[in-house]
Enzyme design. Structure first.
Site, short mmCIF file in Angstrom:
data_model
loop_
_atom_site.label_atom_id
_atom_site.label_comp_id
_atom_site.label_asym_id
_atom_site.label_seq_id
_atom_site.Cartn_x
_atom_site.Cartn_y
_atom_site.Cartn_z
N GLU A 1 0.93 -1.07 -0.50
CA GLU A 1 0.39 -0.21 -0.06
C GLU A 1 0.52 1.10 0.34
O GLU A 1 1.10 1.91 0.76
CB GLU A 1 -1.42 -0.36 0.99
CG GLU A 1 -1.70 1.13 0.66
CD GLU A 1 -2.63 1.28 2.18
OE1 GLU A 1 -3.10 0.38 3.03
OE2 GLU A 1 -2.73 2.70 2.97
N HIS B 1 1.99 4.50 -2.47
CA HIS B 1 0.88 5.49 -2.29
C HIS B 1 2.49 6.58 -3.84
O HIS B 1 3.55 6.86 -3.47
CB HIS B 1 0.23 6.58 -1.83
CG HIS B 1 -0.92 5.86 -1.36
ND1 HIS B 1 -1.50 4.77 -1.47
CD2 HIS B 1 -0.78 5.42 0.13
CE1 HIS B 1 -2.47 4.34 -0.96
NE2 HIS B 1 -1.70 4.81 0.13
N HIS C 1 -9.31 1.35 0.29
CA HIS C 1 -8.69 1.95 0.99
C HIS C 1 -9.47 3.30 1.74
O HIS C 1 -10.60 3.66 1.31
CB HIS C 1 -7.55 2.81 -0.10
CG HIS C 1 -6.45 3.34 0.53
ND1 HIS C 1 -6.39 5.27 1.12
CD2 HIS C 1 -5.25 3.32 1.32
CE1 HIS C 1 -5.59 5.73 1.66
NE2 HIS C 1 -4.66 4.64 1.73
N ASP D 1 2.03 2.46 3.57
CA ASP D 1 1.50 3.42 4.02
C ASP D 1 2.40 4.84 2.97
O ASP D 1 2.08 5.24 3.27
CB ASP D 1 0.61 3.96 5.17
CG ASP D 1 -0.26 4.42 4.41
OD1 ASP D 1 -0.87 4.42 3.11
OD2 ASP D 1 -1.66 4.73 5.00
ZN ZN Z 1 -2.98 4.15 2.13
#
Ligand code: ZN
Length: 321
Positions: free
Chosen positions: A12, A14, A160, A283
């Site tokens: 995950e 980004h 998400h 993340d």
């Molecule tokens: Zn995220």
């Protein structure tokens, strides 16, 4: 830093596409220029930070709210372009980058087609949906073409978080949002929004229709593993439609460690879901440094075999990496 002795895949992670973020207006929390710089990088800066933590592969996805707040006339075309650009970035570093696509949920049939195009043409590993789609939860039957296609292609959809609906923010958070802007976001608002989406998809009957649909939740399952017993027991009381929340959640859902590096929380997930349903994620760059996440995984009280499953084995199997 101490690094586990196995490959590491983080799922995950980004980025921001400048043509898409151009459409964002007043919906993002303030963040440092440093995070912005990382979000717009799909090359050397990202790779440097992966190398510093020993991360072999990032499965890259757009940040919230992605294409979920755009009308169909903009979203359908833009999603294709955004996905094509991400595909080009992955093709430049095929051993280090993989991708989850963006979907134009404002037109669910087009979103299903775009998912198929991303997977078959670009080798994407699935797609990510960020929060509600223009004020609607995406379990409504009109969105089911997306799940039908995901099941057919055998790729997961990642739910998400995104900002809560403005009506929810007004009633639940407004009194504290000024002093604590993050209470609307990862401190609580994101969790409620995303867990609600997951529960609603189970209640909708989508998993009876698409029994092999796979959904990924970040943030160690958005509290749901901790609540599994209670939700399951309550939904079995008289007066409910027959449904096994536990069976569906533990079979069809996969959870990641994104932004949540806690031993008690991880062990709760392992106990409720089984280690095969847990995958490593950071993340990044909302969590601005990969290293603490990897160091944490290195020290979690699990066997090396289980750690290796979470760090890469499960992602290899689920995403066919
Ligand atoms: Zn995220």
């Amino acid at each position: 830093m101490k690094k586990p002795n196995c490959p590491i895949i983080a799922i995950e992670e980004h980025y921001w596409d400048p043509e898409l973020t151009r459409h964002y207006t007043g919906i993002e929390a303030p963040r440092g220029a440093d995070v912005d710089k990382k979000l717009y990088d799909l090359g050397s800066l990202r790779l440097q930070e992966m190398d510093a933590a020993g991360i072999d592969v990032q499965v890259i996805s757009h940040g919230a709210p992605s294409t979920q707040k755009l009308p169909a006339d903009i979203a359908v075309k833009l999603a294709r372009e955004v996905n094509d650009r991400l595909a080009a970035a992955c093709a430049a570093n095929p051993r280090r980058f993989a991708a989850f696509g963006v979907l134009p949920t404002a037109n669910p049939e087009a979103a299903a087609d775009e998912l198929e195009r991303c997977v078959t043409k670009h080798g994407f590993k699935g797609a990510m949906i960020h929060g509600m789609a223009n004020g609607e939860f995406v379990d409504l039957p009109k969105y089911w073409p997306i799940y039908a296609r995901a099941e057919k292609l055998d790729v997961p959809i990642y739910f998400h978080p995104s900002l809560p609906d403005p009506r929810v923010t007004e009633v639940y958070y407004q009194d504290y949002a000024k002093d604590f802007p993050l209470v609307v976001r990862p401190a609580w608002g994101f969790t409620v929004e995303t867990a609600t989406q997951a529960i609603r998809l189970i209640l909708s009957g989508a998993f009876e229709k698409y029994p092999n649909l796979k959904i990924i939740l970040g943030h160690l399952g958005e509290t749901l593993p901790f609540l599994m017993w209670r939700i399951d027991a309550a939904l079995r009381r008289p007066g409910q439609k027959p449904l096994s929340f536990r069976d569906i959640f533990s079979k069809n859902f996969y959870l990641t460690t994104s932004g949540f590096f806690s031993n008690p929380a991880l062990l709760c997930c392992v106990m409720e879901m089984g280690v095969d349903h847990l995958l490593f994620a950071v993340d990044w760059p909302f969590v601005p440094d990969n290293r603490p996440a990897v160091e944490w995984m290195n020290g979690v009280p699990l066997s090396d075999e289980d750690k290796a499953k979470i760090l890469s084995g499960n992602a290899r199997r689920l995403l066919r990496l």
